[in-house]
Design a protein around this motif. Structure first.
Motif, PDB file in Angstrom:
ATOM      1  N   VAL A   1      19.747   9.325  -5.589  1.00 36.94           N
ATOM      2  CA  VAL A   1      18.621   8.529  -5.497  1.00 36.94           C
ATOM      3  C   VAL A   1      17.821   9.058  -4.477  1.00 36.94           C
ATOM      4  N   PHE A   2      18.154   9.914  -3.467  1.00 35.16           N
ATOM      5  CA  PHE A   2      17.284  10.230  -2.345  1.00 35.16           C
ATOM      6  C   PHE A   2      16.352  11.488  -2.916  1.00 35.16           C
ATOM      7  N   VAL A   3      17.239  12.241  -3.607  1.00 37.49           N
ATOM      8  CA  VAL A   3      16.520  13.514  -4.177  1.00 37.49           C
ATOM      9  C   VAL A   3      15.458  12.990  -5.342  1.00 37.49           C
ATOM     10  N   SER A   4      15.883  11.927  -5.997  1.00 28.74           N
ATOM     11  CA  SER A   4      14.736  11.345  -7.157  1.00 28.74           C
ATOM     12  C   SER A   4      13.627  11.011  -6.349  1.00 28.74           C
ATOM     13  N   VAL A   5      13.954  10.042  -5.387  1.00 29.34           N
ATOM     14  CA  VAL A   5      12.637   9.437  -4.671  1.00 29.34           C
ATOM     15  C   VAL A   5      11.668  10.464  -4.142  1.00 29.34           C
ATOM     16  N   THR A   6      12.448  11.378  -3.291  1.00 25.82           N
ATOM     17  CA  THR A   6      11.338  12.400  -2.949  1.00 25.82           C
ATOM     18  C   THR A   6      10.601  13.198  -3.634  1.00 25.82           C
ATOM     19  N   THR A   7      10.822  13.367  -5.153  1.00 25.42           N
ATOM     20  CA  THR A   7      10.072  13.928  -6.093  1.00 25.42           C
ATOM     21  C   THR A   7       9.371  13.319  -6.817  1.00 25.42           C
ATOM     22  N   GLU A   8       9.502  11.776  -6.686  1.00 17.61           N
ATOM     23  CA  GLU A   8       8.632  10.996  -7.568  1.00 17.61           C
ATOM     24  C   GLU A   8       7.350  10.828  -7.385  1.00 17.61           C
ATOM     25  N   LEU A   9       6.653  10.964  -8.602  1.00 11.47           N
ATOM     26  CA  LEU A   9       5.147  10.831  -8.416  1.00 11.47           C
ATOM     27  C   LEU A   9       4.234   9.655  -8.735  1.00 11.47           C
ATOM     28  N   THR A  10       4.638   9.225  -9.992  1.00 11.69           N
ATOM     29  CA  THR A  10       3.946   8.080 -10.950  1.00 11.69           C
ATOM     30  C   THR A  10       3.844   6.723 -10.140  1.00 11.69           C
TER      31      THR A  10
ATOM     32  N   THR B   1      12.351  22.882  -1.376  1.00  3.02           N
ATOM     33  CA  THR B   1      13.413  23.061  -0.484  1.00  3.02           C
ATOM     34  C   THR B   1      14.394  21.899  -0.258  1.00  3.02           C
ATOM     35  N   ILE B   2      13.719  20.810  -0.334  1.00  2.00           N
ATOM     36  CA  ILE B   2      14.469  19.531  -0.013  1.00  2.00           C
ATOM     37  C   ILE B   2      15.108  19.043  -0.908  1.00  2.00           C
ATOM     38  N   SER B   3      14.628  19.097  -2.310  1.00  2.00           N
ATOM     39  CA  SER B   3      15.303  19.007  -3.522  1.00  2.00           C
ATOM     40  C   SER B   3      16.522  19.915  -3.860  1.00  2.00           C
ATOM     41  N   LEU B   4      16.163  21.272  -3.692  1.00  2.00           N
ATOM     42  CA  LEU B   4      17.438  21.992  -3.984  1.00  2.00           C
ATOM     43  C   LEU B   4      18.561  22.068  -2.542  1.00  2.00           C
ATOM     44  N   LEU B   5      18.093  21.776  -1.482  1.00  3.24           N
ATOM     45  CA  LEU B   5      18.933  21.827  -0.426  1.00  3.24           C
ATOM     46  C   LEU B   5      19.943  20.443  -0.348  1.00  3.24           C
ATOM     47  N   ALA B   6      19.050  19.351  -0.821  1.00  2.00           N
ATOM     48  CA  ALA B   6      20.099  18.260  -1.017  1.00  2.00           C
ATOM     49  C   ALA B   6      20.854  18.349  -2.071  1.00  2.00           C
TER      50      ALA B   6
END
Length: 526
Positions: free
Chosen positions: A448-457, A495-500
């Motif tokens: 969920v953390f990965v999804s939230v950090t890349t959420e835009l809409t 970086t955050i997404s790939l690292l997580a």
């Protein structure tokens, strides 16, 4: 699973909270659309614009889903069924696009050539971003498939191509249809990539309608159409898949599969994998690195990066990611425990309701919460709490699947033994359940953390005034063609997404995490 004992009322009530929050956007959207009135609704819906949006959306879905299915199935077959040099490396690289946000891929291609801002560019971006949603389940199905039927077909002189279409493909039907459904739902709910590509779909038009007219009547009607399309896709997948099940019923151990030799096709196949990796992974990463090395004046719109804003956006993304992960996991805890320990219509209803968020666009959730807070809960309007709640609703499905899997792996017998020794419910949960299910709960929260950090809409519509995240700052810079200014934010978010994702795979197991990323909706749809 305890099918005879009724679940405690407290557990049912706690689980119903999450289900009710999921139904809230549906109810508010229907309520808002019903307020428009029949005559006005007819004028808003039956106009050329809606027809254009419908043609754009359906044509994009048709072409992209077919391409993603072909690409994902081909890659899965070569990885799992042939002696492919560097097999493990290609298996990982094929899943990497899932960790790269689709609007980041869009940013990369648009910065290379603005000419891609059309239908072809949209097809390219969504195919590159979402084909792993087909690759992962199909690869898992191939890995677990019994090769006995294929061996028998080859013994009857059935060639490789005929064997694949007559024996293998029918057995891949559930996994393939599930993957295609995931691609379809992601395309229907995508916003950022299409907005940067200037390609009009229902999501982009809903956003335009909201910004142009705050009353949201037209936006609510379009949101209703979008929800209907998502639900129709779910029903169509169930109809096509039917009740068929594919499994081995014979006795004895399953034999290991002997991989096919590529022979003369080795170099062309390796070339195919290199091209796919360059297009899906190399272009986004390479473009970001290129713009990082350029001054702000090198872009079409000159702009410099503010270190203070960069730090603020990074901390905001991480903070909201942690908050959204905490809320989604807390809401998923009672639902996951209820689904693994009890049976009944109420249990099934609550669990299935939590999966509806997979077909609920983020922009619809955001619009519903905006309407609710403006008219009834104004104290929450444009607050951090509201945005975190929206994240919890949007990604509840992902959390529920992870939590459910964690509780399913912990043995109920240990809980019963603890209770027989005099431990109360809280002590059992703290001393027995959480230690056993802890790793799985951590995996759910991390996804969920990965999804939230890349959420835009939802972030664009709900962010408090003055708040910028990495995603919204990328949106702001790329919308003005300030590609160099957007590069540091894009690099940090990737970086955050790939690292997580890497830490998640390292901590909880690579194959488990890769399948969990797409299993969230697949489990709910099943």
């Amino acid at each position: 699973m305890n099918g005879a004992v009724k679940p405690p009322l407290g557990l049912l009530a706690a689980s119903a909270v999450g289900a009710a929050l999921v139904l809230l956007p549906f109810g508010l959207t229907v309520f808002r659309a019903a307020e428009v009135g029949g005559a006005r609704a007819s004028r808003l819906l039956f106009r050329p614009l809606v027809g254009l949006l419908l043609i754009n959306t359906l044509s994009l879905v048709a072409v992209s889903v077919v391409l993603a299915a072909i690409l994902g199935t081909a890659i899965a077959w070569f990885v799992e069924r042939t002696r492919l040099p560097g097999q493990r490396l290609w298996a990982v690289l094929a899943a990497v696009p899932l960790a790269i946000p689709s609007f980041t891929t869009s940013y990369a291609w648009v910065s290379i050539s603005p000419a891609l801002q059309d239908f072809a560019g949209a097809v390219l971006v969504v195919t590159c971003s979402y084909y792993p949603l087909v690759y992962l389940p199909v690869a898992a199905a191939l890995r677990g498939m019994d090769p006995a039927l294929e061996d028998a077909a080859r013994a009857l002189r059935c060639g490789p191509v005929a064997c694949f279409f007559r024996i293998v493909l029918p057995q891949l039907r559930p996994a393939l249809l599930g993957g295609m459904l995931l691609v379809t739902l992601n395309i229907l709910t995508e916003f950022g990539a299409f907005a940067l590509l200037r390609f009009r779909t229902f999501t982009t038009e809903i956003y335009v309608q909201f910004r142009a007219s705050f009353d949201g009547a037209a936006g609510s009607l379009l949101a209703g159409v979008l929800i209907l399309l998502c639900l129709l896709c779910l029903l169509a997948e169930l109809r096509v898949r039917g009740r068929a099940r594919y499994g081995r019923i014979g006795s004895g151990a399953r034999r290991a599969f002997t991989p096919h030799e590529l022979g003369r096709a080795r170099l062309p196949v390796l070339g195919f994998f290199v091209v796919v990796t360059l297009v899906t992974v190399g272009v986004p990463l390479g473009t970001v690195l290129f713009w990082l090395a350029q001054p702000g004046a090198a872009a079409i719109t000159p702009a410099e990066v503010s270190p203070a804003l960069l730090t603020q956006a990074t901390l905001a993304s991480i903070g909201y990611g942690l908050g959204g992960a905490a809320v989604a996991t807390l809401m998923a805890l009672p639902i996951g425990f209820l689904a693994t320990r009890y049976r009944g219509r109420s249990v099934t209803l609550i669990e299935r309701t939590s999966y509806l968020t997979q077909g609920l666009p983020g922009i619809v959730i955001a619009l519903a919460l905006v309407f609710l807070t403006v008219h009834y809960l104004h104290i929450l309007y444009q607050s951090a709490l509201l945005m975190i709640l929206a994240y919890g609703i949007q990604f509840l499905c992902l959390a529920v699947v992870g939590v459910r899997a964690a509780f399913a792996q912990s043995q109920p017998g240990l809980e019963e033994a603890a209770r027989s020794l005099g431990l109360g419910p809280i002590a059992v949960a703290w001393r027995v359940m959480l230690p056993l299910a802890g790793p799985g709960l951590g995996a759910a929260a991390a996804m969920v953390f990965v999804s939230v950090t890349t959420e835009l809409t939802a972030t664009l519509l709900l962010a408090p005034i003055g708040t910028q995240t990495l995603a919204t700052q990328i949106w702001a810079d790329t919308s003005t063609l300030a590609f160099a200014a957007a590069a540091p934010y894009t690099a940090l978010m990737m970086t955050i997404s790939l690292l997580a994702t890497w830490l998640l795979a390292r901590r909880f197991g690579q194959s488990r995490v890769r399948l969990a990323t797409v299993g969230a909706s697949a489990s709910g749809i099943a």
